[in-house]
Design an enzyme around this catalytic site. Sequence first.
Site, PDB file in Angstrom:
ATOM      1  N   TYR A 122      24.921  17.672  22.580  1.00 37.73           N
ATOM      2  CA  TYR A 122      24.504  18.739  22.481  1.00 37.73           C
ATOM      3  C   TYR A 122      23.833  18.212  20.979  1.00 37.73           C
ATOM      4  CZ  TYR A 122      25.765  21.028  26.874  1.00 37.73           C
ATOM      5  OH  TYR A 122      26.098  21.205  28.012  1.00 37.73           O
TER       6      TYR A 122
ATOM      7  N   HIS B 140      22.815  28.798  31.027  1.00 39.79           N
ATOM      8  CA  HIS B 140      23.759  29.660  29.606  1.00 39.79           C
ATOM      9  C   HIS B 140      22.307  29.803  28.457  1.00 39.79           C
ATOM     10  CE1 HIS B 140      27.513  27.875  29.684  1.00 39.79           C
ATOM     11  NE2 HIS B 140      27.909  28.883  30.674  1.00 39.79           N
TER      12      HIS B 140
ATOM     13  N   ASP C 192      31.329  31.679  33.658  1.00 39.86           N
ATOM     14  CA  ASP C 192      30.185  32.073  34.217  1.00 39.86           C
ATOM     15  C   ASP C 192      30.533  32.094  35.974  1.00 39.86           C
ATOM     16  OD1 ASP C 192      29.578  29.967  32.336  1.00 39.86           O
ATOM     17  OD2 ASP C 192      30.062  28.357  32.878  1.00 39.86           O
TER      18      ASP C 192
ATOM     19  N   LYS D 131      18.603  23.104  21.890  1.00 43.06           N
ATOM     20  CA  LYS D 131      19.606  21.907  22.504  1.00 43.06           C
ATOM     21  C   LYS D 131      18.487  21.110  22.619  1.00 43.06           C
ATOM     22  CE  LYS D 131      22.928  26.357  24.389  1.00 43.06           C
ATOM     23  NZ  LYS D 131      23.104  26.464  25.216  1.00 43.06           N
TER      24      LYS D 131
END
Length: 201
Positions: free
Chosen positions: A133, A63, A170, A73
């Site tokens: 995250y 991603h 995905d 992140k």
Amino acid sequence: MGSLQELPISDAYVFTPTLHGDERGAFLEWYKADLFAREIGHPLNLAQANCSISRRGVLRGVHYADVPVGQAKYVTCLTGSALDVIVDLRVGSPTFGRWEVVELDETTRKGVYLAEGLGHAFLATSDQVTCVYLCSEPYRPAKEHGVDPLDPELGIAWPEGVEPVLSPKDAEAPSLAEALSLGLLPDYGECLAYYAKLRSS
């Protein structure tokens, strides 16, 4: 306090915390804003915190988000273990198309920081995995994209004998070459300019 070390892909780091343990258990500082700001050159703006719970074999990613603004992140594993993968998707970068793997688990308590424009994925390698995250920007669906984590040209070395479980989104993500030809990937120069803006502010 722990240490923050840059990976071979620029603007990606692995954090190794100092663990303090006794008969009661353990204590660690899993994120230090001053350390990150000193090493990266700017504070990590905290706009969103995510928690992902996955069973063995779940593969999330690759991603990334449009730059600017992108989404930096900082990822760590609270329970279980995962293979965390950083992919350089920045067109024009000296390491474009390269990837690095860091094992995150509940023993070492390592964390991974990746700047805007870098791709992120992880594979759950224990029965249940909880990853958290810290994100510099909120999730913006229209600005989020993916690259096929099983793209043979990308060639990420996922463990043998594990049947990856992907979301439909995905599984349908374009290959790296397709994303490049469609103009979906971040530009390295624009990423560098955005990093410089963050450092100057």
